[in-house]
Every structure is written in structure tokens, then in C-alpha cells.
Design an enzyme around this catalytic site. Structure first.
Site, PDB file in Angstrom:
ATOM      1  N   HIS A  17      -5.013   5.617  -8.391  1.00  0.00           N
ATOM      2  CA  HIS A  17      -6.400   6.063  -8.582  1.00  0.00           C
ATOM      3  C   HIS A  17      -6.460   7.162  -9.654  1.00  0.00           C
ATOM      4  O   HIS A  17      -7.341   7.154 -10.509  1.00  0.00           O
ATOM      5  CB  HIS A  17      -6.974   6.624  -7.268  1.00  0.00           C
ATOM      6  CG  HIS A  17      -7.101   5.622  -6.165  1.00  0.00           C
ATOM      7  ND1 HIS A  17      -6.574   5.809  -4.910  1.00  0.00           N
ATOM      8  CD2 HIS A  17      -7.696   4.403  -6.118  1.00  0.00           C
ATOM      9  CE1 HIS A  17      -6.853   4.772  -4.140  1.00  0.00           C
ATOM     10  NE2 HIS A  17      -7.526   3.899  -4.852  1.00  0.00           N
ATOM     11  N   LYS A  41     -13.900  -1.788   7.933  1.00  0.00           N
ATOM     12  CA  LYS A  41     -12.706  -1.296   8.643  1.00  0.00           C
ATOM     13  C   LYS A  41     -12.766   0.231   8.807  1.00  0.00           C
ATOM     14  O   LYS A  41     -13.247   0.941   7.928  1.00  0.00           O
ATOM     15  CB  LYS A  41     -11.445  -1.721   7.887  1.00  0.00           C
ATOM     16  CG  LYS A  41     -11.584  -1.432   6.441  1.00  0.00           C
ATOM     17  CD  LYS A  41     -10.521  -2.096   5.588  1.00  0.00           C
ATOM     18  CE  LYS A  41     -10.818  -1.618   4.196  1.00  0.00           C
ATOM     19  NZ  LYS A  41     -10.566  -2.034   3.051  1.00  0.00           N
ATOM     20  N   ARG A  90      -5.346  -4.207 -11.077  1.00  0.00           N
ATOM     21  CA  ARG A  90      -3.895  -4.134 -11.019  1.00  0.00           C
ATOM     22  C   ARG A  90      -3.244  -5.454 -11.417  1.00  0.00           C
ATOM     23  O   ARG A  90      -2.340  -5.503 -12.212  1.00  0.00           O
ATOM     24  CB  ARG A  90      -3.411  -3.743  -9.626  1.00  0.00           C
ATOM     25  CG  ARG A  90      -3.674  -2.302  -9.307  1.00  0.00           C
ATOM     26  CD  ARG A  90      -3.655  -2.040  -7.847  1.00  0.00           C
ATOM     27  NE  ARG A  90      -4.820  -2.631  -7.209  1.00  0.00           N
ATOM     28  CZ  ARG A  90      -5.179  -2.417  -5.964  1.00  0.00           C
ATOM     29  NH1 ARG A  90      -4.439  -1.660  -5.197  1.00  0.00           N
ATOM     30  NH2 ARG A  90      -6.263  -2.967  -5.472  1.00  0.00           N
ATOM     31  N   SER A 128      -3.548   1.779  -1.481  1.00  0.00           N
ATOM     32  CA  SER A 128      -3.647   2.713  -0.354  1.00  0.00           C
ATOM     33  C   SER A 128      -3.054   2.085   0.906  1.00  0.00           C
ATOM     34  O   SER A 128      -2.400   2.768   1.697  1.00  0.00           O
ATOM     35  CB  SER A 128      -5.112   3.079  -0.100  1.00  0.00           C
ATOM     36  OG  SER A 128      -5.639   3.760  -1.202  1.00  0.00           O
TER      37      SER A 128
HETATM   38  P1  ADP Z   1     -11.854  -0.417  -2.556  1.00  0.00           P
HETATM   39  O1  ADP Z   1     -11.916  -0.540  -1.062  1.00  0.00           O
HETATM   40  O2  ADP Z   1     -13.167  -0.154  -3.224  1.00  0.00           O
HETATM   41  O3  ADP Z   1     -11.041  -1.461  -3.259  1.00  0.00           O
HETATM   42  P2  ADP Z   1      -9.727   1.412  -3.186  1.00  0.00           P
HETATM   43  O4  ADP Z   1      -9.646   2.855  -2.853  1.00  0.00           O
HETATM   44  O5  ADP Z   1      -8.670   0.538  -2.615  1.00  0.00           O
HETATM   45  O6  ADP Z   1     -11.146   0.979  -2.732  1.00  0.00           O
HETATM   46  O7  ADP Z   1      -9.781   1.211  -4.747  1.00  0.00           O
HETATM   47  C1  ADP Z   1     -10.780   1.737  -5.537  1.00  0.00           C
HETATM   48  C2  ADP Z   1     -10.611   1.206  -6.939  1.00  0.00           C
HETATM   49  O8  ADP Z   1      -9.386   1.644  -7.477  1.00  0.00           O
HETATM   50  C3  ADP Z   1     -10.574  -0.328  -7.016  1.00  0.00           C
HETATM   51  O9  ADP Z   1     -11.179  -0.727  -8.226  1.00  0.00           O
HETATM   52  C4  ADP Z   1      -9.094  -0.626  -7.056  1.00  0.00           C
HETATM   53  O10 ADP Z   1      -8.840  -1.846  -7.705  1.00  0.00           O
HETATM   54  C5  ADP Z   1      -8.594   0.538  -7.854  1.00  0.00           C
HETATM   55  N1  ADP Z   1      -7.195   0.821  -7.566  1.00  0.00           N
HETATM   56  C6  ADP Z   1      -6.600   1.029  -6.367  1.00  0.00           C
HETATM   57  N2  ADP Z   1      -5.280   1.240  -6.491  1.00  0.00           N
HETATM   58  C7  ADP Z   1      -5.027   1.156  -7.825  1.00  0.00           C
HETATM   59  C8  ADP Z   1      -3.847   1.237  -8.627  1.00  0.00           C
HETATM   60  N3  ADP Z   1      -2.641   1.427  -8.090  1.00  0.00           N
HETATM   61  N4  ADP Z   1      -3.980   1.097  -9.949  1.00  0.00           N
HETATM   62  C9  ADP Z   1      -5.192   0.871 -10.509  1.00  0.00           C
HETATM   63  N5  ADP Z   1      -6.334   0.744  -9.828  1.00  0.00           N
HETATM   64  C10 ADP Z   1      -6.260   0.893  -8.508  1.00  0.00           C
END
Ligand code: ADP
Length: 159
Positions: A17, A41, A90, A128
Site C-alpha cells: 500500500h 467481512k 499486482r 493484507s
Molecule cells: P480492498 O479490500 O479494497 O481490495 P486492500 O486494502 O486489500 O483493499 O487494497 C486496497 C488497494 O491496494 C487495492 O487496489 C489493492 O489492489 C491495492 N493493493 C493491496 N496490496 C497491494 C500490493 N502489495 N501492491 C500494490 N497494490 C496493492
């Protein structure tokens, strides 16, 4: 004034992030990193804990604002006068869902554009959910999250 929002669950915030935020701040005048609260969730970290994590992780960026929201993302974007939504991509597996969301958001609000940013390749495998799993199983999370978040993960899974 180019203002973008970067929405996510951030449960927890990771170096993946952070990589996306760093790229976004070089492109936009202001970036609002905002926690989406509609998730079906139950998150591991509550909203206050996640807000605090964002605050600590992003305090050095003058052009970053922290927030949270409920409801439709495009309505929130309009309220904040942001016409860009940032999402991280990703791998191909992210694409189908993100493509559908981006096009649906455009349908709902034509003037809002989704911009996809790719992280450094060392973060392409990072999510995450995998960090939570590693922490739960007693693994070392230090390569994936800032130290203050690693500490909070350890406290959560202290049995
Ligand atoms: P969501 O539930 O909205 O997917 P996340 O917190 O998992 O929430 O992710 C928020 C954003 O950050 C999404 O666009 C996700 O693809 C991106 N993201 C999460 N992890 C990574 C990473 N390791 N590298 C690049 N982008 C990421």
C-alpha cells in the site's frame, strides 16, 4: 488542484500500500487515503486501529490526508471533490475484479477516472490477508509491514 482518493480495507496497511501511496503523491496534489467501511467481512483491526496505522505510516507525506467512508465510493469521491480513484494492480488475478469495478464506477459517475498503479515487483505477491495469515502462524512480518504494525499484529495473535 488534482485530488485523488486511494480507497481500501487496509487490514492492515502494508509496504505494498505504501508503495502505491508514494507513486500517487508524485502524480497528484493531494491524495486521500481512505478506509472503506462497507466490507462484508469483519476486519481484524477495527476502524480506529486502522486509522491510527495509516496516520503513523503516512505522517511524513504533507499531501496525504487520512479518512474513512461508508456508502458508494463515487459519492464519497464527489463529496471530496476528487475525480481520480487510485487502485493498485499486482497481477492478472486482480484485473478482472478491478476492471469491473472501474467500469461500473465510470458508469455511475462519468467524470471520475480510475487510475491503476503497479507496485515494485517485490510487493506483487503481498496482500493484507497473507500478512494476517503469516502473523497468525507466528511468522516474521517485518519485511511486509512497518514496525509499529508488526507490533500490533503480534499483540492481536498473542494467545
Ligand atoms: P480492498 O479490500 O479494497 O481490495 P486492500 O486494502 O486489500 O483493499 O487494497 C486496497 C488497494 O491496494 C487495492 O487496489 C489493492 O489492489 C491495492 N493493493 C493491496 N496490496 C497491494 C500490493 N502489495 N501492491 C500494490 N497494490 C496493492
Amino acid at each position: 488542484m488534482k485530488r485523488a482518493i486511494y480507497p481500501g480495507t487496509f487490514d492492515p496497511f502494508t509496504y505494498g500500500h505504501l508503495d502505491i501511496v508514494q507513486r500517487a503523491v508524485s502524480l497528484f496534489d493531494e491524495v486521500i487515503v481512505t478506509i472503506a467501511l462497507n466490507s462484508a467481512k469483519a476486519p481484524l483491526f477495527n476502524t480506529d486501529e486502522r486509522m491510527e496505522m495509516l496516520r503513523e505510516s503516512l505522517s511524513s507525506f504533507a499531501s496525504v490526508r487520512i479518512d474513512s467512508f461508508r456508502g458508494l465510493l463515487v459519492n464519497y469521491a464527489k463529496k471530496e471533490k476528487a475525480n481520480v480513484i487510485i487502485r493498485g494492480l499486482r497481477m492478472i488475478s486482480d484485473f478482472e475484479f478491478e476492471f469491473q469495478m472501474a467500469l461500473m464506477n465510470r458508469k455511475l459517475e462519468e467524470e471520475i477516472t480510475t487510475v491503476f498503479l503497479m507496485p515494485d515487483e517485490k510487493y506483487t505477491y503481498l496482500s493484507s490477508s497473507i500478512v494476517r495469515e503469516i502473523a497468525q502462524l507466528g511468522g516474521d512480518c517485518s519485511p511486509f509491514v512497518p514496525p509499529h504494525i508488526e507490533k500490533k499484529l503480534k499483540q492481536k495473535y498473542l494467545h
